[in-house]
Design a protein around this motif. Structure first.
Motif, PDB file in Angstrom:
ATOM      1  N   SER A 131       1.556 -11.573   7.490  1.00 17.57           N
ATOM      2  CA  SER A 131       1.833 -12.334   6.279  1.00 17.57           C
ATOM      3  C   SER A 131       0.889 -11.937   5.146  1.00 17.57           C
ATOM      4  CB  SER A 131       1.701 -13.831   6.571  1.00 17.57           C
ATOM      5  OG  SER A 131       1.922 -14.595   5.404  1.00 17.57           O
ATOM      6  N   LEU A 132      -0.392 -11.788   5.489  1.00 19.05           N
ATOM      7  CA  LEU A 132      -1.382 -11.396   4.478  1.00 19.05           C
ATOM      8  C   LEU A 132      -1.084 -10.009   3.909  1.00 19.05           C
ATOM      9  CD1 LEU A 132      -4.656 -12.685   6.184  1.00 19.05           C
ATOM     10  CD2 LEU A 132      -3.683 -13.522   4.038  1.00 19.05           C
ATOM     11  N   LYS A 133      -0.706  -9.076   4.779  1.00 23.00           N
ATOM     12  CA  LYS A 133      -0.409  -7.715   4.330  1.00 23.00           C
ATOM     13  C   LYS A 133       0.829  -7.680   3.433  1.00 23.00           C
ATOM     14  CE  LYS A 133      -2.617  -5.007   7.998  1.00 23.00           C
ATOM     15  NZ  LYS A 133      -2.410  -4.051   9.117  1.00 23.00           N
ATOM     16  N   LYS A 139       0.746  -6.585  -0.461  1.00 25.06           N
ATOM     17  CA  LYS A 139       1.629  -5.510  -0.932  1.00 25.06           C
ATOM     18  C   LYS A 139       2.448  -5.974  -2.131  1.00 25.06           C
ATOM     19  CE  LYS A 139       5.166  -2.241   0.693  1.00 25.06           C
ATOM     20  NZ  LYS A 139       5.993  -1.817   1.854  1.00 25.06           N
ATOM     21  N   GLN A 140       2.940  -7.213  -2.085  1.00 23.10           N
ATOM     22  CA  GLN A 140       3.741  -7.746  -3.178  1.00 23.10           C
ATOM     23  C   GLN A 140       2.909  -7.927  -4.447  1.00 23.10           C
ATOM     24  OE1 GLN A 140       6.998  -8.102  -3.335  1.00 23.10           O
ATOM     25  NE2 GLN A 140       6.872  -8.838  -5.455  1.00 23.10           N
ATOM     26  N   GLY A 193     -11.780 -10.998   6.907  1.00 26.03           N
ATOM     27  CA  GLY A 193     -12.264 -12.117   7.711  1.00 26.03           C
ATOM     28  C   GLY A 193     -11.505 -12.263   9.019  1.00 26.03           C
ATOM     29  N   GLU A 194     -10.188 -12.064   8.979  1.00 25.98           N
ATOM     30  CA  GLU A 194      -9.381 -12.147  10.199  1.00 25.98           C
ATOM     31  C   GLU A 194      -9.742 -11.025  11.170  1.00 25.98           C
ATOM     32  OE1 GLU A 194      -7.304 -14.554  11.077  1.00 25.98           O
ATOM     33  OE2 GLU A 194      -7.762 -15.614   9.224  1.00 25.98           O
ATOM     34  N   ALA A 195     -10.014  -9.835  10.631  1.00 26.71           N
ATOM     35  CA  ALA A 195     -10.374  -8.701  11.480  1.00 26.71           C
ATOM     36  C   ALA A 195     -11.709  -8.930  12.180  1.00 26.71           C
ATOM     37  CB  ALA A 195     -10.434  -7.421  10.643  1.00 26.71           C
ATOM     38  N   THR A 222      -7.976  -9.644  -4.470  1.00 30.46           N
ATOM     39  CA  THR A 222      -9.325  -9.686  -3.878  1.00 30.46           C
ATOM     40  C   THR A 222      -9.405 -10.747  -2.785  1.00 30.46           C
ATOM     41  OG1 THR A 222     -10.305  -8.965  -5.968  1.00 30.46           O
ATOM     42  CG2 THR A 222     -11.777 -10.016  -4.378  1.00 30.46           C
ATOM     43  N   MET A 223      -8.807 -11.911  -3.054  1.00 29.66           N
ATOM     44  CA  MET A 223      -8.816 -13.004  -2.082  1.00 29.66           C
ATOM     45  C   MET A 223      -8.092 -12.598  -0.794  1.00 29.66           C
ATOM     46  SD  MET A 223      -7.157 -16.809  -2.471  1.00 29.66           S
ATOM     47  CE  MET A 223      -5.489 -16.121  -2.383  1.00 29.66           C
ATOM     48  N   LEU A 224      -6.940 -11.954  -0.938  1.00 30.54           N
ATOM     49  CA  LEU A 224      -6.160 -11.531   0.232  1.00 30.54           C
ATOM     50  C   LEU A 224      -6.898 -10.452   1.028  1.00 30.54           C
ATOM     51  CD1 LEU A 224      -2.638 -11.450  -1.436  1.00 30.54           C
ATOM     52  CD2 LEU A 224      -3.348 -12.983   0.405  1.00 30.54           C
ATOM     53  N   LYS A 225      -7.535  -9.515   0.330  1.00 34.86           N
ATOM     54  CA  LYS A 225      -8.314  -8.475   1.014  1.00 34.86           C
ATOM     55  C   LYS A 225      -9.468  -9.087   1.803  1.00 34.86           C
ATOM     56  CE  LYS A 225      -7.314  -4.718  -2.244  1.00 34.86           C
ATOM     57  NZ  LYS A 225      -7.872  -3.865  -3.328  1.00 34.86           N
ATOM     58  N   ASN A 226     -10.151 -10.046   1.173  1.00 28.30           N
ATOM     59  CA  ASN A 226     -11.263 -10.723   1.851  1.00 28.30           C
ATOM     60  C   ASN A 226     -10.775 -11.491   3.073  1.00 28.30           C
ATOM     61  OD1 ASN A 226     -13.074  -9.762  -0.040  1.00 28.30           O
ATOM     62  ND2 ASN A 226     -13.048 -11.620  -1.272  1.00 28.30           N
TER      63      ASN A 226
END
Length: 323
Positions: A160-162, A166-167, A146-148, A138-142
């Motif tokens: 890096s986030l993607k 994925k991992q 935010g970056e977008a 959830t944190m990574l998706k948020n």
């Protein structure tokens, strides 16, 4: 207090545990196997050890005592905290805590702690790690969102986030698959029947079985609802205090959150749950209160199905109502 029983109040921390017995004797031991053995030498068949559920710190000692044939009770920290507050104790030390836990043990009805099987322990460990990965996902998706929103996101950051997302999702899928295999080894029948209840899918059925140990530790639907912290607390005193009833929230938070998420789906597809929701809302009550009632209904349905050996049948109402 049972005559002939000698109580030992235990306050546990990371490195040591403090003990006070019914006679007022105080001891301190290291929170490791050698310390457990030294403590066990003080005990006999009439000993009853009482401790708080302190995260992870109490498990090794509790299991050591259980395997040694000693009676053990692991109590809710909130219950002990309230007992200490009632005693109006102004002294806060590990020694005083172990003494007050011993006093608590002498005055309340204790339930013996039975521990969990190796199978159940592994299932719970996987469940806890899945909860961690879910938060990370959830944190990574948020963060990606935010970056977008920035309009000119860094390719290095997004990449890096993607990769991280994925991992994490890969690890979640691996754990979910292994958890399903583990649960099916012991609770395949219950798992299959739970999925016959409208509003309960594969993941929900899986988590219900894990969090209740296959419903084997409970004797009634009402007892299970209390364990989940879904029972109402009435706040009334004379004519001056008349607060709104609220759920106790003293229980398994994971189970309570799981049911609350399921309640939305159950209102759409489960007739008994939909009926109770519409009836409460029609009386002018809040939708949140209605959803809590749905959670109770859904949990009692699950308990009835698990214990009866039957699959869900909407026309067989008595099975789903009784607890």
């Amino acid at each position: 207090m049972n005559k002939g029983i000698k109580y030992f109040g235990i306050d546990i921390s990371h490195l040591v545990f403090d003990v006070t017995d019914s006679d007022g004797n105080y001891h301190q031991f290291k929170n490791n196997p050698p310390g457990f053995k030294k403590f066990t030498k003080l005990l006999n068949d009439n000993s009853h050890c009482v401790m708080e559920a302190t995260g992870y710190y109490h498990y090794q000692l509790a299991y050591h005592l259980l395997e040694s044939g000693i009676k053990v009770s692991v109590e809710n920290p909130l219950a002990i905290k309230r007992f200490i507050q009632m005693k109006l104790s102004k002294i806060k030390t590990d020694k005083s805590d172990s003494k007050l836990i011993c006093e608590y043990a002498k005055q309340v009805e204790l339930k013996l702690w039975k521990g969990s099987s190796k199978h159940q322990t592994e299932c719970l460990q996987m469940t806890r790690l899945l909860a961690v990965y879910t938060k990370q996902s959830t944190m990574l998706k948020n963060k990606l969102h935010g970056e977008a929103v920035l309009g000119n996101p860094s390719k290095a950051v997004v990449g890096s986030l993607k990769r991280s997302l994925k991992q994490v999702q890969k690890e979640m899928k691996m754990l979910e698959d292994k958890l399903m295999i583990l649960v099916k080894e012991v609770h395949q029948d219950v798992l299959t029947r739970l999925k016959s209840i409208p509003g309960i899918g594969n993941k929900t059925a899986l988590m219900l079985v894990v969090l209740t140990d296959g419903f084997e530790r409970f004797n009634s639907g009402s007892e299970l609802c209390s364990y989940a912290g879904l029972t109402p607390v009435i706040r009334q005193s004379g004519s001056s205090v008349n607060g709104r009833p609220r759920i106790s929230k003293i229980g398994n938070q994971k189970l309570r959150n799981l049911l609350f998420m399921c309640s939305f789906n159950a209102c759409k597809h489960n007739k008994a749950c939909r009926d109770i929701y519409e009836r409460i809302v029609a009386k002018g009550k809040s939708k949140k209160l209605a959803l809590i009632a749905v959670c109770n209904k859904l949990l009692k349905q699950a308990f009835a199905i698990a214990k009866s050996g039957l699959i869900y049948d909407e026309t067989y109402r008595s099975t789903l109502v009784k607890s």
